[in-house]
Design an enzyme around this catalytic site. Sequence first.
Site, PDB file in Angstrom:
ATOM      1  N   GLY A  85      -3.944  -8.408  19.527  1.00  0.00           N
ATOM      2  CA  GLY A  85      -3.760  -7.580  20.718  1.00  0.00           C
ATOM      3  C   GLY A  85      -2.314  -7.502  21.187  1.00  0.00           C
ATOM      4  O   GLY A  85      -1.378  -7.439  20.378  1.00  0.00           O
ATOM      5  N   VAL A  86      -2.141  -7.520  22.491  1.00  0.00           N
ATOM      6  CA  VAL A  86      -0.797  -7.385  23.059  1.00  0.00           C
ATOM      7  C   VAL A  86       0.059  -8.602  22.705  1.00  0.00           C
ATOM      8  O   VAL A  86       1.283  -8.483  22.539  1.00  0.00           O
ATOM      9  CB  VAL A  86      -0.881  -7.132  24.588  1.00  0.00           C
ATOM     10  CG1 VAL A  86      -1.350  -8.339  25.361  1.00  0.00           C
ATOM     11  CG2 VAL A  86       0.452  -6.635  25.125  1.00  0.00           C
ATOM     12  N   ASP A  87      -0.564  -9.750  22.568  1.00  0.00           N
ATOM     13  CA  ASP A  87       0.142 -10.984  22.185  1.00  0.00           C
ATOM     14  C   ASP A  87       0.804 -10.802  20.813  1.00  0.00           C
ATOM     15  O   ASP A  87       2.007 -11.088  20.641  1.00  0.00           O
ATOM     16  CB  ASP A  87      -0.888 -12.126  22.147  1.00  0.00           C
ATOM     17  CG  ASP A  87      -0.282 -13.511  22.092  1.00  0.00           C
ATOM     18  OD1 ASP A  87       0.941 -13.636  22.278  1.00  0.00           O
ATOM     19  OD2 ASP A  87      -1.041 -14.474  21.862  1.00  0.00           O
TER      20      ASP A  87
ATOM     21  N   ASN B 204      -3.052 -16.790  24.588  1.00  0.00           N
ATOM     22  CA  ASN B 204      -4.133 -17.794  24.610  1.00  0.00           C
ATOM     23  C   ASN B 204      -3.505 -19.140  24.938  1.00  0.00           C
ATOM     24  O   ASN B 204      -2.280 -19.269  24.973  1.00  0.00           O
ATOM     25  CB  ASN B 204      -4.900 -17.824  23.285  1.00  0.00           C
ATOM     26  CG  ASN B 204      -3.992 -18.144  22.122  1.00  0.00           C
ATOM     27  OD1 ASN B 204      -3.402 -19.221  22.061  1.00  0.00           O
ATOM     28  ND2 ASN B 204      -3.832 -17.199  21.213  1.00  0.00           N
TER      29      ASN B 204
ATOM     30  N   ASP C 241       2.906   1.382  25.236  1.00  0.00           N
ATOM     31  CA  ASP C 241       3.143   0.087  24.581  1.00  0.00           C
ATOM     32  C   ASP C 241       4.087  -0.751  25.448  1.00  0.00           C
ATOM     33  O   ASP C 241       5.238  -0.363  25.685  1.00  0.00           O
ATOM     34  CB  ASP C 241       3.776   0.377  23.212  1.00  0.00           C
ATOM     35  CG  ASP C 241       4.142  -0.876  22.459  1.00  0.00           C
ATOM     36  OD1 ASP C 241       3.848  -1.994  22.923  1.00  0.00           O
ATOM     37  OD2 ASP C 241       4.751  -0.727  21.375  1.00  0.00           O
ATOM     38  N   ILE C 242       3.627  -1.902  25.874  1.00  0.00           N
ATOM     39  CA  ILE C 242       4.422  -2.719  26.805  1.00  0.00           C
ATOM     40  C   ILE C 242       5.684  -3.278  26.134  1.00  0.00           C
ATOM     41  O   ILE C 242       6.658  -3.588  26.832  1.00  0.00           O
ATOM     42  CB  ILE C 242       3.559  -3.856  27.390  1.00  0.00           C
ATOM     43  CG1 ILE C 242       4.156  -4.362  28.704  1.00  0.00           C
ATOM     44  CG2 ILE C 242       3.365  -4.995  26.387  1.00  0.00           C
ATOM     45  CD1 ILE C 242       3.221  -5.209  29.531  1.00  0.00           C
TER      46      ILE C 242
ATOM     47  N   SER D 147      -6.970  -9.905  29.782  1.00  0.00           N
ATOM     48  CA  SER D 147      -8.374 -10.300  29.511  1.00  0.00           C
ATOM     49  C   SER D 147      -9.308  -9.150  29.161  1.00  0.00           C
ATOM     50  O   SER D 147     -10.478  -9.395  28.857  1.00  0.00           O
ATOM     51  CB  SER D 147      -8.988 -11.086  30.685  1.00  0.00           C
ATOM     52  OG  SER D 147      -8.571 -12.422  30.694  1.00  0.00           O
ATOM     53  N   THR D 148      -8.838  -7.897  29.212  1.00  0.00           N
ATOM     54  CA  THR D 148      -9.779  -6.786  29.022  1.00  0.00           C
ATOM     55  C   THR D 148      -9.935  -6.354  27.557  1.00  0.00           C
ATOM     56  O   THR D 148     -10.651  -5.393  27.275  1.00  0.00           O
ATOM     57  CB  THR D 148      -9.387  -5.545  29.853  1.00  0.00           C
ATOM     58  OG1 THR D 148      -8.168  -5.003  29.330  1.00  0.00           O
ATOM     59  CG2 THR D 148      -9.228  -5.879  31.314  1.00  0.00           C
ATOM     60  N   GLY D 149      -9.274  -7.067  26.645  1.00  0.00           N
ATOM     61  CA  GLY D 149      -9.408  -6.739  25.227  1.00  0.00           C
ATOM     62  C   GLY D 149     -10.305  -7.764  24.541  1.00  0.00           C
ATOM     63  O   GLY D 149     -11.514  -7.808  24.777  1.00  0.00           O
TER      64      GLY D 149
HETATM   65  N1  AR6 Z   1       0.922  -2.794  25.025  1.00  0.00           N
HETATM   66  C1  AR6 Z   1       0.154  -2.840  26.140  1.00  0.00           C
HETATM   67  N2  AR6 Z   1      -1.139  -3.211  26.152  1.00  0.00           N
HETATM   68  C2  AR6 Z   1      -1.689  -3.539  24.958  1.00  0.00           C
HETATM   69  C3  AR6 Z   1      -0.966  -3.525  23.742  1.00  0.00           C
HETATM   70  C4  AR6 Z   1       0.405  -3.134  23.799  1.00  0.00           C
HETATM   71  N3  AR6 Z   1       1.186  -3.094  22.727  1.00  0.00           N
HETATM   72  N4  AR6 Z   1      -1.813  -3.907  22.752  1.00  0.00           N
HETATM   73  C5  AR6 Z   1      -3.021  -4.132  23.309  1.00  0.00           C
HETATM   74  N5  AR6 Z   1      -2.955  -3.906  24.644  1.00  0.00           N
HETATM   75  P1  AR6 Z   1      -5.786  -8.287  24.452  1.00  0.00           P
HETATM   76  P2  AR6 Z   1      -6.956 -10.446  26.117  1.00  0.00           P
HETATM   77  C6  AR6 Z   1      -4.006  -4.014  25.674  1.00  0.00           C
HETATM   78  O1  AR6 Z   1      -6.933  -8.345  23.491  1.00  0.00           O
HETATM   79  O2  AR6 Z   1      -8.203  -9.655  26.298  1.00  0.00           O
HETATM   80  C7  AR6 Z   1      -4.893 -12.415  21.731  1.00  0.00           C
HETATM   81  O3  AR6 Z   1      -5.318 -12.743  20.449  1.00  0.00           O
HETATM   82  C8  AR6 Z   1      -5.446  -3.934  25.234  1.00  0.00           C
HETATM   83  O4  AR6 Z   1      -5.853  -2.574  25.059  1.00  0.00           O
HETATM   84  O5  AR6 Z   1      -4.424  -8.151  23.925  1.00  0.00           O
HETATM   85  O6  AR6 Z   1      -6.333 -11.092  27.319  1.00  0.00           O
HETATM   86  C9  AR6 Z   1      -4.380 -13.626  22.487  1.00  0.00           C
HETATM   87  O7  AR6 Z   1      -3.686 -14.511  21.652  1.00  0.00           O
HETATM   88  C10 AR6 Z   1      -6.153  -4.563  26.429  1.00  0.00           C
HETATM   89  O8  AR6 Z   1      -6.361  -3.589  27.450  1.00  0.00           O
HETATM   90  O9  AR6 Z   1      -5.766  -9.616  25.419  1.00  0.00           O
HETATM   91  C11 AR6 Z   1      -5.654 -14.224  23.018  1.00  0.00           C
HETATM   92  O10 AR6 Z   1      -6.294 -15.002  22.042  1.00  0.00           O
HETATM   93  C12 AR6 Z   1      -5.113  -5.566  26.960  1.00  0.00           C
HETATM   94  O11 AR6 Z   1      -3.900  -5.287  26.274  1.00  0.00           O
HETATM   95  C13 AR6 Z   1      -6.505 -13.015  23.338  1.00  0.00           C
HETATM   96  O12 AR6 Z   1      -6.020 -11.976  22.478  1.00  0.00           O
HETATM   97  C14 AR6 Z   1      -5.488  -6.988  26.738  1.00  0.00           C
HETATM   98  O13 AR6 Z   1      -6.118  -7.120  25.474  1.00  0.00           O
HETATM   99  C15 AR6 Z   1      -6.343 -12.562  24.756  1.00  0.00           C
HETATM  100  O14 AR6 Z   1      -7.281 -11.547  25.028  1.00  0.00           O
END
Ligand code: AR6
Length: 169
Positions: free
Chosen positions: A33-35, A25, A11-12, A118-120
């Site tokens: 997600g991570v955001d 975003n 977890d970052i 971007s990978t989520g």
């Molecule tokens: N720590 C580290 N990595 C994480 C965590 C965490 N706590 N939680 C998820 N990830 P994503 P995107 C990973 O979807 O694809 C948001 O709604 C996850 O497994 O968070 O860039 C924003 O507001 C994946 O590998 O981001 C945007 O609308 C990575 O983080 C949109 O999602 C990125 O997944 C951005 O989408």
Amino acid sequence: MEERIKLIQGDITIMPVDAVVNAANSSLLGGGGVDGAIHRAAGPGLAEICRLLGGCEVGEAKVTPGLHLHAKYIIHTVGPVWKGGKNEEAEKLANCYRSILLQAELHECNTVAIPNISTGIYHFPKQLAAEIAIRETRNFLSSHSVPVTVTFVCFDQENFDIYRDLLNS
Ligand code: AR6
């Protein structure tokens, strides 16, 4: 594995680094997600500060304090949504990494943790995203002394395995 690039799975939001990177975003107002995890951990003050930034373009990066995180700063970037690969998605993702590392240097961050942008929710293919992340980070570090170390923080096993293989090859 080169000394200035590190890899962990986890977890970052709990990383003890100078700056953590957020995959946001373009509104910068929070999301899933991570955001979502970063906003929850940093506290409600983060959304208030982000509101003043006026959003962020894809490929660019903006910096806020880390508030309740261990990290002093959060570097917010906006990755591209994957739309099949013919919309300059690879170039836009490369721009994210360059922008992040430039902001880290500007804010004198010796240690930076970066998620798999971007990978989520944005569905960028994980293998290609990892190749871009590692290539751009290696390029930047080869000509800059700050940041000193970059830690790729993979949340899911698939990304972690891809990064481990690429960094060991
Ligand atoms: N720590 C580290 N990595 C994480 C965590 C965490 N706590 N939680 C998820 N990830 P994503 P995107 C990973 O979807 O694809 C948001 O709604 C996850 O497994 O968070 O860039 C924003 O507001 C994946 O590998 O981001 C945007 O609308 C990575 O983080 C949109 O999602 C990125 O997944 C951005 O989408």
